[in-house]
Each structure stands twice: as structure tokens, then as C-alpha cells.
Scaffold this motif. Structure first.
Motif, PDB file in Angstrom:
ATOM      1  N   ARG A  59      -6.035 -19.329 -31.312  1.00  0.00           N
ATOM      2  CA  ARG A  59      -4.739 -19.200 -31.639  1.00  0.00           C
ATOM      3  C   ARG A  59      -3.856 -19.172 -30.242  1.00  0.00           C
ATOM      4  NH1 ARG A  59      -4.796 -14.573 -36.078  1.00  0.00           N
ATOM      5  NH2 ARG A  59      -6.573 -15.765 -37.117  1.00  0.00           N
ATOM      6  N   ARG A  60      -4.482 -18.489 -29.387  1.00  0.00           N
ATOM      7  CA  ARG A  60      -3.734 -17.962 -27.923  1.00  0.00           C
ATOM      8  C   ARG A  60      -3.603 -19.348 -27.267  1.00  0.00           C
ATOM      9  NH1 ARG A  60      -7.920 -13.769 -26.657  1.00  0.00           N
ATOM     10  NH2 ARG A  60      -7.968 -15.157 -24.858  1.00  0.00           N
ATOM     11  N   SER A 107      -9.460 -16.343 -31.525  1.00  0.00           N
ATOM     12  CA  SER A 107      -8.873 -16.413 -30.002  1.00  0.00           C
ATOM     13  C   SER A 107      -8.239 -17.805 -29.898  1.00  0.00           C
ATOM     14  CB  SER A 107      -9.871 -16.126 -29.130  1.00  0.00           C
ATOM     15  OG  SER A 107     -10.162 -14.790 -29.137  1.00  0.00           O
ATOM     16  N   ARG A 109      -6.312 -25.624 -28.092  1.00  0.00           N
ATOM     17  CA  ARG A 109      -6.359 -24.996 -29.401  1.00  0.00           C
ATOM     18  C   ARG A 109      -7.109 -26.098 -30.208  1.00  0.00           C
ATOM     19  NH1 ARG A 109      -1.354 -24.804 -31.447  1.00  0.00           N
ATOM     20  NH2 ARG A 109      -0.826 -23.494 -29.876  1.00  0.00           N
TER      21      ARG A 109
END
Length: 161
Positions: free
Chosen positions: A142-143, A140, A149
Motif C-alpha cells: 500500500r505504501r 506494505s 504497488r
């Protein structure tokens, strides 16, 4: 008052005050976590875990909920009990579900809870199942926006060493 009573080992009196205050308070999670620490100090680990669950269940607001979930994870990881791994899996699932539903989960106060979770699990022997579950949450990252990040990736990298 309860803290002072606890320091002089008047545990019953301290517990009475904390229970009474928890019933009157708009924020009972403070009292429940104090009761959890008190019961742990008394050696009543099952009750300590129950009070810590009440604390995290009653916390409101996203950053506050994360803070108390992190405390629950910390206590659960430090108290050997039957069902410890299952309890940790459930709590960690709740924690990451909340963190990734926040816009700023890897910033500010919420990020302090992320760091606490990492510290709590640093010495805990992760089972293969729990490691896989944690690794699945790492996807997650990556979002998230760049700064978050980066923090997220680093968090999971350190956690899964």
C-alpha cells in the motif's frame, strides 16, 4: 579455472582456488556462491548452506544484497535440512525488510530478485506460519507508488496461491 576443475570432478582443487580467491577479493560473495554450488554438487549440503550464507552476508549495496539473499533463499528452499523453515523465515524477513526500504524495490534489478524469490518458493510447501509471515509483508504494498504497488500486489497474490 575452478568451474572447469569442477566439471571434471576435481572438487578439492576447485575449492582451493575459490577459497584462495575469496580471501583476496573485494567481492567474495561471487566465490562463496560458487563454493556453495560446488559443495551442493559434492553432496555436502550443510557446507553449501554455510557458504551461501557467507555469500549473502558479504554482499554490499541494496540491489546486490537482494540478489544474493534471493540466491540464499533459492538454495535453502531446494535443500531439505533441519531448521529449513526457520532459516527460510529469517531470510524472507531480511529480503522483504530490504525490498520495502528501497525506493525502487519493485523495479529494475531489485524486481528481478523479487521474481527469483517467487520462483524459488513456487514449489516449496509453505507452512501456515511462513504463509502468515509472507502475507504480513503484502500489507506494505500500500505504501508504494502505483506501478510498484501493482507489481507488489501481483507478486504476493501469486506467491500465496
Amino acid at each position: 579455472a575452478a568451474h572447469l576443475l569442477s566439471r571434471v570432478k576435481l572438487y578439492n582443487e576447485a575449492a582451493e582456488i575459490l577459497v584462495r580467491e575469496s580471501k583476496k577479493s573485494a567481492h567474495p560473495y561471487y566465490y562463496y556462491s560458487s563454493l556453495a554450488r560446488l559443495e551442493n554438487k559434492r553432496g555436502n549440503q550443510k557446507m553449501a548452506l554455510e557458504y551461501m550464507k557467507k555469500a549473502s552476508d558479504s554482499a554490499q549495496g541494496s540491489a546486490t544484497k537482494l540478489q544474493w539473499l534471493a540466491q540464499n533463499i533459492d538454495m535453502t528452499a531446494s535443500i531439505p535440512s533441519s531448521g529449513q523453515n526457520q532459516r527460510l523465515e529469517m531470510l524472507i524477513g531480511q529480503f522483504y525488510a530490504k525490498i520495502f526500504n528501497q525506493k525502487d524495490g519493485f523495479s529494475g534489478r531489485s524486481y528481478r530478485s523479487v521474481k527469483r524469490l517467487k520462483k524459488s518458493l513456487a514449489g516449496y510447501p509453505l507452512t501456515p506460519k511462513l504463509s502468515r509471515k509472507i502475507k504480513s509483508y503484502s500489507l506494505s504494498c500500500r505504501r508504494l507508488a502505483d506501478r510498484d504497488r501493482s507489481r507488489c500486489d501481483e507478486h504476493f497474490k501469486q506467491l500465496l496461491r
